[in-house]
Structures are given as C-alpha cells and as structure tokens.
Design an enzyme around this catalytic site. Structure first.
Site, PDB file in Angstrom:
ATOM      1  N   ASP A   1     -10.762   2.615   4.469  1.00  0.00           N
ATOM      2  CA  ASP A   1     -11.093   1.199   4.344  1.00  0.00           C
ATOM      3  C   ASP A   1     -12.597   0.990   4.167  1.00  0.00           C
ATOM      4  OD1 ASP A   1      -8.860  -0.450   4.241  1.00  0.00           O
ATOM      5  OD2 ASP A   1      -8.547  -0.396   6.410  1.00  0.00           O
TER       6      ASP A   1
ATOM      7  N   LYS B   1       0.828  -1.209   0.000  1.00  0.00           N
ATOM      8  CA  LYS B   1       0.000   0.000   0.000  1.00  0.00           C
ATOM      9  C   LYS B   1       0.860   1.256   0.000  1.00  0.00           C
ATOM     10  CE  LYS B   1      -3.674  -2.591   2.247  1.00  0.00           C
ATOM     11  NZ  LYS B   1      -4.327  -2.984   3.514  1.00  0.00           N
TER      12      LYS B   1
ATOM     13  N   GLN C   1      -4.235  -1.690   9.878  1.00  0.00           N
ATOM     14  CA  GLN C   1      -4.156  -2.994   9.216  1.00  0.00           C
ATOM     15  C   GLN C   1      -4.746  -4.083  10.102  1.00  0.00           C
ATOM     16  OE1 GLN C   1      -3.047  -3.605   6.000  1.00  0.00           O
ATOM     17  NE2 GLN C   1      -3.855  -5.658   6.387  1.00  0.00           N
TER      18      GLN C   1
END
Length: 320
Positions: free
Chosen positions: A133, A66, A110
């Site tokens: 997200d 990412k 994460q």
C-alpha cells in the site's frame, strides 16, 4: 465569479472523459507478462494477503476487487477475514505472522479499521518490504526523498493516467485539494518530482476557488460529493476526481449530472444509491478540458497499481 446557472447544465458538455479502464488493463497486462516470466525463469509466484477486519460492505467490495485482479494477472492471493471485535493486539499478531511468512510478498490491511484499532500502529507493524500500500513510514520517507520503493496506489495510478493520456506534467501548475497521507500528500510529491509547480489546498485554505482556478491539473481528494464546482476550475484544465461518495437523493443526482442523470436516478431506485466523486460533473464538463469519471476513473488504476507493487515486492525480496 458567478456559479454556473442550473439552466446551463442541459447544454452539451465539452470536457473529454479520461476513462481509467484502458490504462488499467494495459498495466495489468504488463504485470501478467512479468509474473509469467518470474514463474518460468525463477520458479517464483508473487503472493498478496489481504486482511479484512469487520463487516464494512465497501471494504469487502474493495478486497474482492483486489483478489479478482490478482487472479487476472497470475498473482496468488489469500483473504483473512477477522471479526469487527478484533483488537489492536490481536491484529498485530496476525500481521506479525504474515511478516514472517516467506511465501507472502505483499500485505494489505484494508482501511478503515474499526475504531478500537490503532491504524498507525498496524501500518507501522507491517514489514516495509511487504507494504504494497506504500503507507509505512519508511516508504513514505523514501517517496519524499525522491527514491520511491512502494508508492501509494491511487497517487501512482493518477500519474500513470496522466502519462497514458499524454498530459504534460513538467511545468504545469498543479493543485491538490486534500492533504491525506493516502492520496493528497503523496500525489503532490509525485507531481513535484515530475517538475510541476504544486499547491496543496485543504479546509483552512482561504478562497479555495481562487487558488484552484490557477491549476492546469486539479486533483480533488477531499471526500465531499460534488464539492468542486465549475467556478473552481481553470478553463481547459485536467480534473482528476479521486472521491467516491454515495448519494441517495434523486434531486441531488439531477443537480449533479444534469441531463445525464437518468441512469444515476435509476441506480438510486434499484440499489438505493449512486456513486459520485468530489467534483460536480455537469458544471465541470462545461469548463474543464478533461475529467475522470466516478466510477470508471482513478479507482481502476488503484487496483492495477496494487498488482504492480506486489510484483515489485516479490522481485525486491528476492533481489531479482
């Protein structure tokens, strides 16, 4: 229905492979152009902060990918690495500080987190306008209402892949195997909003194969290697494989990949494992019309859509 016999697996496959790379690169190219425009016209450079808790190897790889994608499209990024002993309260402090920073447009914590941390509490603590997200309850609710702000990246990437390959969604029978908040439920919502007829299957579904065989579009997201076999698939269907599972046994690799197992067995010998999705690739290729590979399929779209969400966050926060 009888399962496809093992001897058939040596025959020529017929499913077209839906590679994710071309679509992902196009999305990143478009994001990069808009990022450049934001910088030149408004003096704005979007910024994504990724928080990694603990030393899980897979999570570390995902975060690196990412951060690398951010560099490719011109988005600023930073990575905060916290010890595996971090508590919920300590992580909440970190998230709170990121919420307050004007230079941070997107916050990514994460997952999965260490067991002692309450994931739901952390997700709900992230400023919903920085939740790239798409997991915050506010963003989940907006998606369910058909007014999406940030769509979870994997489901969004699946829709992009279908569109890019001109696969008709409206009017199609779509089956989603898996009901997680990260993939199953949001992709079902997106498909419904695009006028597909949706069935969501899960561990309690009776005669799953009979249900999934009705689907023109089959999305597998259950985290079980090779679970979806040839007799689960309607002939000519489009099969989207979301799973990412490690297998370490050469015999298992040979059963899953048939006469294409050579490279997979080499990978097991070299690094101790190879990756496989939730779909049995060799059997699926004899029945499906199209199939996404693992790796090289949906995962590449997930990262590309994160870049798009971060750009969107930067624009929305500044009302641009």
């Amino acid at each position: 229905m009888l399962r496809l016999p093992q001897m058939v697996l040596a025959e020529t496959k017929r499913a077209a492979i839906l590679e994710g790379r071309v679509t992902a690169e196009q999305i990143k190219k478009e994001v990069a152009q808009e990022v450049l425009h934001l910088r030149d016209q408004h003096g704005v450079k979007p910024c994504l902060t990724a928080v990694l808790v603990g030393d899980d190897d897979a999570s570390a790889v995902y975060v690196r990918n990412k951060v690398r994608a951010c560099a490719e499209v011109g988005i600023a990024s930073e990575q905060l690495a916290l010890p595996s002993s971090t508590t919920t309260e300590e992580l909440l402090i970190v998230v709170g500080k990121l919420n307050q920073r004007e230079d941070v447009d997107g916050i990514l914590v994460q997952l999965p987190l260490p067991k002692q941390i309450d994931e739901a509490t952390i997700i709900e603590a992230i400023d919903s306008s920085k939740d790239v997200d798409g997991f915050h309850p506010t963003n989940v609710g907006l998606l369910a209402m058909g007014r999406p702000r940030f769509v979870p990246c994997t489901p969004a990437g699946i829709i992009e892949l279908l569109d890019w390959n001109k696969i008709e969604i409206a009017g199609a029978n779509a089956c989603v195997v898996g009901r997680s908040q990260i993939v199953g439920r949001p992709v079902a919502s997106l498909l419904l909003q695009r006028h597909a007829t949706i069935t969501i299957c899960h561990s309690r579904t009776r005669d799953l194969a009979a249900v999934s065989r009705q689907a023109d579009i089959l999305v597998a997201a259950i985290g079980r290697p090779g679970f979806i076999r040839g007799d689960y698939i309607k002939p000519g269907a489009t099969v989207i494989d979301v799973g990412v599972n490690k297998i370490t046994d050469a015999t298992e690799a040979r059963a899953l990949f048939g006469n294409e197992a050579g490279k997979r067995i080499e990978a097991i010998g070299r690094q101790g494992y190879t990756l496989v999705g939730d779909v049995h690739p060799a059997e699926t290729d004899l029945v499906a019309g199209r199939r996404t590979p693992v790796p090289g399929g949906v995962g590449l779209l997930t990262v590309a859509m994160l870049m798009r969400n971060t750009l969107q966050a930067a624009k929305l926060r500044r009302r641009l």
